[in-house]
Scaffold this motif. Structure first.
Motif, mmCIF file in Angstrom:
data_model
loop_
_atom_site.group_PDB
_atom_site.id
_atom_site.type_symbol
_atom_site.label_atom_id
_atom_site.label_comp_id
_atom_site.label_asym_id
_atom_site.label_seq_id
_atom_site.Cartn_x
_atom_site.Cartn_y
_atom_site.Cartn_z
ATOM 1 N N LEU A 38 14.678 4.729 21.141
ATOM 2 C CA LEU A 38 16.086 4.553 20.780
ATOM 3 C C LEU A 38 16.403 4.960 19.350
ATOM 4 N N THR A 39 15.436 4.881 18.440
ATOM 5 C CA THR A 39 15.693 5.222 17.035
ATOM 6 C C THR A 39 15.132 6.589 16.669
ATOM 7 N N GLN A 40 14.821 7.385 17.638
ATOM 8 C CA GLN A 40 14.195 8.681 17.387
ATOM 9 C C GLN A 40 15.060 9.585 16.518
ATOM 10 N N ALA A 45 13.842 6.251 11.870
ATOM 11 C CA ALA A 45 12.645 6.865 12.432
ATOM 12 C C ALA A 45 11.491 7.008 11.428
ATOM 13 N N PRO A 46 11.715 7.468 10.197
ATOM 14 C CA PRO A 46 10.581 7.578 9.266
ATOM 15 C C PRO A 46 9.911 6.245 8.971
ATOM 16 N N TYR A 49 7.780 5.281 12.164
ATOM 17 C CA TYR A 49 6.583 6.086 12.290
ATOM 18 C C TYR A 49 5.580 5.798 11.174
ATOM 19 N N ALA A 50 6.058 5.286 10.051
ATOM 20 C CA ALA A 50 5.147 4.927 8.957
ATOM 21 C C ALA A 50 4.279 3.724 9.313
ATOM 22 N N ILE A 51 4.733 2.914 10.259
ATOM 23 C CA ILE A 51 3.945 1.761 10.688
ATOM 24 C C ILE A 51 2.637 2.217 11.319
#
Length: 52
Positions: A38-40, A45-46, A49-51
């Protein structure tokens, strides 16, 4: 094979094998996957994805 049959098969597995400890893990993975999808395209998003 439909998604509904996969879910019913998973439910039967959990019921028969008494693997109730898997339910929170599965719910967490589904919610995390939905969050990523949903947050793509958003500004979040960054950070998501950093997680990983």
């Amino acid at each position: 094979m439909s998604k509904l049959s996969i879910l019913s098969e998973l439910w039967q597995f959990l019921k028969v094998r008494k693997k109730w400890w898997l339910v929170p893990i599965i719910v967490f993975l589904v919610l995390l996957g939905a969050l990523i999808v949903l947050t793509q395209g958003s500004a979040l998003a960054p950070f998501i994805y950093a997680i990983f």
